[in-house]
Design a protein around this motif. Structure first.
Motif, PDB file in Angstrom:
ATOM      1  N   ARG A  28      -0.314  -7.857  -3.679  1.00 59.21           N
ATOM      2  CA  ARG A  28       0.136  -6.486  -3.940  1.00 59.21           C
ATOM      3  C   ARG A  28       0.090  -6.151  -5.426  1.00 59.21           C
ATOM      4  N   VAL A  29       0.405  -7.118  -6.287  1.00 58.55           N
ATOM      5  CA  VAL A  29       0.475  -6.866  -7.724  1.00 58.55           C
ATOM      6  C   VAL A  29      -0.882  -6.451  -8.300  1.00 58.55           C
ATOM      7  N   MET A  30      -1.978  -6.787  -7.613  1.00 53.47           N
ATOM      8  CA  MET A  30      -3.311  -6.446  -8.106  1.00 53.47           C
ATOM      9  C   MET A  30      -3.674  -4.987  -7.856  1.00 53.47           C
ATOM     10  N   VAL A  31      -3.123  -4.394  -6.799  1.00 56.21           N
ATOM     11  CA  VAL A  31      -3.621  -3.089  -6.359  1.00 56.21           C
ATOM     12  C   VAL A  31      -2.580  -1.976  -6.371  1.00 56.21           C
ATOM     13  N   GLU A  32      -1.307  -2.323  -6.408  1.00 57.99           N
ATOM     14  CA  GLU A  32      -0.268  -1.305  -6.243  1.00 57.99           C
ATOM     15  C   GLU A  32      -0.304  -0.253  -7.347  1.00 57.99           C
ATOM     16  N   GLY A  33      -0.472  -0.677  -8.598  1.00 62.67           N
ATOM     17  CA  GLY A  33      -0.485   0.271  -9.710  1.00 62.67           C
ATOM     18  C   GLY A  33      -1.587   1.298  -9.570  1.00 62.67           C
ATOM     19  N   PHE A  34      -2.792   0.846  -9.242  1.00 64.56           N
ATOM     20  CA  PHE A  34      -3.925   1.761  -9.073  1.00 64.56           C
ATOM     21  C   PHE A  34      -3.709   2.703  -7.899  1.00 64.56           C
ATOM     22  N   LEU A  35      -3.285   2.166  -6.760  1.00 58.87           N
ATOM     23  CA  LEU A  35      -3.142   2.977  -5.556  1.00 58.87           C
ATOM     24  C   LEU A  35      -2.096   4.072  -5.727  1.00 58.87           C
ATOM     25  N   LYS A  36      -1.010   3.755  -6.393  1.00 62.93           N
ATOM     26  CA  LYS A  36       0.059   4.745  -6.549  1.00 62.93           C
ATOM     27  C   LYS A  36      -0.244   5.751  -7.655  1.00 62.93           C
ATOM     28  N   GLU A  37      -0.856   5.287  -8.749  1.00 59.24           N
ATOM     29  CA  GLU A  37      -1.094   6.191  -9.877  1.00 59.24           C
ATOM     30  C   GLU A  37      -2.310   7.080  -9.669  1.00 59.24           C
ATOM     31  N   TYR A  38      -3.393   6.520  -9.122  1.00 65.45           N
ATOM     32  CA  TYR A  38      -4.637   7.282  -9.008  1.00 65.45           C
ATOM     33  C   TYR A  38      -4.830   7.930  -7.642  1.00 65.45           C
ATOM     34  N   LEU A  39      -4.346   7.298  -6.573  1.00 66.22           N
ATOM     35  CA  LEU A  39      -4.575   7.820  -5.221  1.00 66.22           C
ATOM     36  C   LEU A  39      -3.301   8.339  -4.565  1.00 66.22           C
ATOM     37  N   SER A  40      -2.179   8.298  -5.280  1.00 66.44           N
ATOM     38  CA  SER A  40      -0.895   8.814  -4.778  1.00 66.44           C
ATOM     39  C   SER A  40      -0.531   8.219  -3.420  1.00 66.44           C
ATOM     40  N   VAL A  41      -0.750   6.912  -3.281  1.00 66.78           N
ATOM     41  CA  VAL A  41      -0.390   6.220  -2.038  1.00 66.78           C
ATOM     42  C   VAL A  41       1.126   6.060  -1.991  1.00 66.78           C
ATOM     43  N   ASP A  42       1.715   6.387  -0.847  1.00 64.60           N
ATOM     44  CA  ASP A  42       3.175   6.356  -0.721  1.00 64.60           C
ATOM     45  C   ASP A  42       3.712   4.949  -0.486  1.00 64.60           C
ATOM     46  N   CYS A  43       2.963   4.149   0.270  1.00 64.48           N
ATOM     47  CA  CYS A  43       3.445   2.811   0.624  1.00 64.48           C
ATOM     48  C   CYS A  43       2.314   1.800   0.467  1.00 64.48           C
ATOM     49  N   VAL A  44       2.575   0.730  -0.274  1.00 66.01           N
ATOM     50  CA  VAL A  44       1.592  -0.347  -0.451  1.00 66.01           C
ATOM     51  C   VAL A  44       2.235  -1.654   0.000  1.00 66.01           C
TER      52      VAL A  44
END
Length: 529
Positions: free
Chosen positions: A178-194
């Motif tokens: 999770r630590v590899m992808v969470e920052g990108f998914l939430k900041e750039y793609l506005s993902v609510d849950c990772v």
């Protein structure tokens, strides 16, 4: 424990490891052979029994209707679905190289042949151990925030991204850490849950092991998270059984096929402009590309030293000749305008790509200039073949210093105050416009294919070396005409108007977008603020 028993411990462990390795090797080999036989239709003597197309349980993601989806939820994976490539090895390599060390990166590269014979879970555990063992949590988070987003954006699957953009709620379930992808998914793609695999932590460090919860299994994780409420859309990879189980829990299920991975998302369609990023590697480090890099290093390091030597010690014309023979490409457009007779020096205003901007400008003009800069290491100051003066960021003191230097000769300044790698120009400081009427804008740009010659978090003294380590680094220098007097402060314009005009002029020449971002914004963004 008796002595004979102690002597038997190591051989028994070795035999167990050998047995496990042979089992994995044979199991994977037999599985791959069986799949090849199955796909070739070997057991069908009559070719008419063979289906020309593999039966697909779910429709292609391109068939998904994108209209009126704002109230719905999507669930997908990032590996092999949201990203076009299935392999996550390059992203582990980026963390190993940028957040760890060159030795860690080499160990990960050496493991790549063995990863081919392991199943998915064993492969993931090996990469996690080599990449994360002993690394600080903050270093990994920094790479995930400042380095990985560029490579993720360049690898986004266009079709999956369009579907994700059309819905109101987004969930990502993935087996990768999770630590590899969470920052990108939430900041750039506005993902609510990772939801991803959690790593074991000891204090402020990663141990290199997966946490007690184990590798995340997507369909189980989604069942636990959503309960009886089914997401409206699920997207998975057509070749993954786990993905089929995962998307079967959704009301609508779609799959990504190989042909869906061809299209590349254009920069103008990025969910968020990529203005700043960090890291040394300018390429996606697949195993083959990383191997080429390591093979180049014994050549690249001496080559960079040779290029620095000829830049410092030899006359401009000879330095240009030997530089071109060593692989440096210098493209110069425009000519140096004639000097006025007022005795005041000419102020060259440049876009800022690397610390070598003033050096390549001097080489292009064939004359010595004085460079003023905000951030210059002692090493760069010593090695610089031209005179350099460090500014203090005090407007009054810097203005007095630059005025004195202009009275002594020509001066070059980069009013952005920091480098930017992407096709954007940061806001120009207006101080230079108050000091001179003889202003020559210079559009500078670079092109590299292996290493970036700038860094925000690394050692700045190595910036010129990394740039010159590239096999064929390229510098483009376009000297624009001298600014007409009526467009300077002497012609009645304010310093801000002059600075903004030159920024737009350089942006048009380079094809870059002008922004109001500053050096402070750059470091705040890369720090995650």
């Amino acid at each position: 424990m008796t002595l004979p028993m102690k002597n038997m411990v190591f051989p028994m462990i070795f035999l167990r490891l050998a047995e496990w390795f042979v089992y994995k090797l044979l199991a994977n080999s037999c599985y791959k052979a069986a799949m090849k036989v199955k796909n070739s239709g070997y057991f069908f003597k009559n070719s008419s029994f063979r289906s020309p197309h593999q039966i697909q349980l779910y429709p292609n993601v391109s068939k998904c209707n994108l209209h009126s989806r704002k109230s719905e939820t999507i669930a997908c994976d990032i590996q092999g679905t949201l990203l076009r490539s299935k392999s996550f090895f390059p992203y582990f390599m980026l963390i190993a190289f940028e957040g760890g060390s060159i030795i860690r990166a080499m160990l990960l590269l050496l493991s790549s042949p063995f990863l081919l014979v392991l199943d998915f879970e064993a492969k993931l555990r090996v990469m996690v151990f080599i990449t994360f063992c002993g690394m600080k949590i903050k270093d990994v988070e920094c790479v995930g925030r400042a380095v990985l987003p560029k490579f993720f954006l360049e690898n986004l699957n266009v079709h999956v991204y369009e579907v994700m953009k059309s819905v109101g709620s987004r969930m990502v379930f993935t087996s990768v850490p999770r630590v590899m992808v969470e920052g990108f998914l939430k900041e750039y793609l506005s993902v609510d849950c990772v939801k991803g695999t959690e790593l074991h932590i000891v204090g402020k460090y990663f141990s290199g092991f997966v946490s007690s919860s184990g590798i995340l299994i997507k369909h189980r994780a989604m069942k636990e998270f959503v309960g009886e409420k089914q997401p409206e859309i699920g997207i998975g990879n057509s070749s993954s059984l786990h993905d089929h189980l995962f998307i079967s829990l959704c009301k609508e299920a779609y799959v990504v096929n190989k042909e869906d991975t061809i299209s590349i998302l254009p920069r103008e369609k990025y969910p968020k402009p990529l203005v700043f990023h960090d890291g040394r590697l300018a390429f996606l480090p697949t195993p083959l590309a990383t191997l080429v890099m390591f093979m180049w290093l014994p050549i690249g390091i001496p080559l960079a030293i040779f290029r620095i030597f000829i830049g410092i010690c030899l006359p401009y014309k000879l330095a240009i000749l030997l530089g071109k023979l060593s692989g440096i490409r210098l493209r110069v457009k425009g000519t140096d305008p004639p000097r006025s007779e007022n005795g005041q020096g000419v102020l060259y205003v440049c876009s800022h790509r690397t610390l070598l901007d003033p050096v390549f400008l001097c080489t292009s003009l064939g004359k010595s200039l004085t460079a003023v800069t905000y951030s210059l290491s002692k090493m760069s100051e010593i090695l610089a073949p031209i005179k350099t003066v460090r500014l203090t960021r005090s407007r009054k003191k810097d203005g007095e210093a630059m005025q004195k230097l202009l009275s002594e000769g020509d001066l070059v300044v980069c009013p952005e105050g920091t480098t930017c790698r992407e096709p954007y120009l940061l806001r120009f400081s207006s101080l230079f416009a108050e000091l001179a009427d003889e202003i020559v804008p210079v559009a500078m740009n670079t092109n590299v294919n292996m290493f970036y010659g700038t860094t925000a978090s690394g050692l700045k003294c190595l910036d010129p070396i990394f740039f010159l380590m590239n096999p064929r680094p390229c510098y483009n220098v376009e000297i624009l005409g001298k600014l007409p007097k009526e467009l300077t402060c002497a012609g009645g314009k304010s310093s801000h108007e002059v600075a903004n005009y030159i920024q737009k002029q350089l942006g048009a020449a380079l094809g870059f977008e002008c922004t109001n971002l500053t050096r402070r914004d750059k470091y705040l963004m890369l720090a995650g603020n």
